[in-house]
Design an enzyme around this catalytic site. Structure first.
Site: not given
Ligand code: PXP
Length: 249
Positions: A9, A12, A45, A47, A51, A72, A103, A153, A192
């Site tokens: 992901n 960030h 994602h 959003r 952001r 996402e 999330t 998930e 997550h």
């Molecule tokens: N899976 C989903 C559905 C999420 O919303 C997120 C966070 O955007 C993640 C996985 C990844 O989480 P993390 O950034 O804490 O590894």
């Protein structure tokens, strides 16, 4: 046990870019680097408040990536229209509250069944692999199946934050949910809050086919570089996952 896929992901990277409002660091560059470091897919994602990831990021990821894109998104008409325009490989339906930092829980697939059903149907009919981001709970697994989503998930956020006996209890919940979900025909993913420290017990769950990991990998990348942070995570996942012969695969 099948190979465990790693979805990276990159949200960030966009968070850091947006802190200055310019073009750097570029999430697309991170996605390409993640792909060459062994990521099996890229997750982003979009959003509602934009952001981090922008509409333009999604457009570029869709055009330039050669590995699957997992978008996402909240279950809104706006997001469904964007997904239908780009047709990513997968869409993960997440709950979204504007004031949350991330999330914070899974989607209420059971309670919001009728609201979610038309959106899930449109995406599935367009050939997108839909996954529901849910708490590890039988009600939400049953509801996801009845919505026609082929994938769930499992939210590992509470497990990731817990310690000791509470973490063990939450791990057991995830294990049971993975086994039950697979038994009713769902493909199981998880994610997550996963880190080098907590990933192995999750990666060892045989029914889990994919992990989506972002914040920790991007944070580690500040110190060791993105390729090395992905390689280390990949190694830990593989160590946790015995091959059929019993040796690590
Ligand atoms: N899976 C989903 C559905 C999420 O919303 C997120 C966070 O955007 C993640 C996985 C990844 O989480 P993390 O950034 O804490 O590894």
């Amino acid at each position: 046990m099948g190979k465990l896929r790693l979805g990276v992901n990159i949200d960030h990277v966009a968070t850091i870019r947006n802190a200055r409002g310019g073009a750097f660091p570029d999430p697309m560059r991170a996605a390409l680097l993640a792909a060459s470091a062994g990521a099996d897919g890229i997750t982003a994602h979009l959003r509602e408040d934009r952001r981090h990831i922008s509409d333009n990021d999604i457009e570029r990821l869709r055009m330039e990536l050669s590995i699957p894109l997992n978008l996402e998104m909240a279950a809104t008409d706006e997001m469904a229209a964007i997904a239908l325009k780009h047709i990513p490989h997968a869409c993960c339906i997440v709950p979204e509250k504007r004031e949350e930092r991330t999330t914070e829980g899974g989607i209420d697939a059971a309670g919001q069944h009728d609201r979610l059903a038309p959106i899930v149907r449109k995406l599935v009919d367009a050939g997108i692999r839909v996954s529901m981001f849910i708490e590890p709970d039988k009600r939400h697994l049953d509801a996801s199946r009845s919505l026609g989503a082929p994938v769930v998930e499992l939210h590992t956020g509470a497990y990731s934050e817990a310690k000791n006996a509470e973490q063990k209890r939450l791990l057991e919940k995830i294990r049971n949910a993975a086994a039950y979900g697979a038994s009713i025909g769902l493909e199981i993913h998880a994610g997550h809050g996963l880190t080098y420290e907590n990933v192995k017990p999750i990666a060892a769950i045989p029914q889990i086919r994919e992990l989506n990991i972002g914040h920790y990998l991007i944070g580690e990348a500040i110190f060791v570089g993105l390729a090395d942070s992905i390689h280390r995570m990949r190694d830990l996942m593989d160590e946790a996952r015995p091959s059929r012969s019993g040796a690590p695969c």
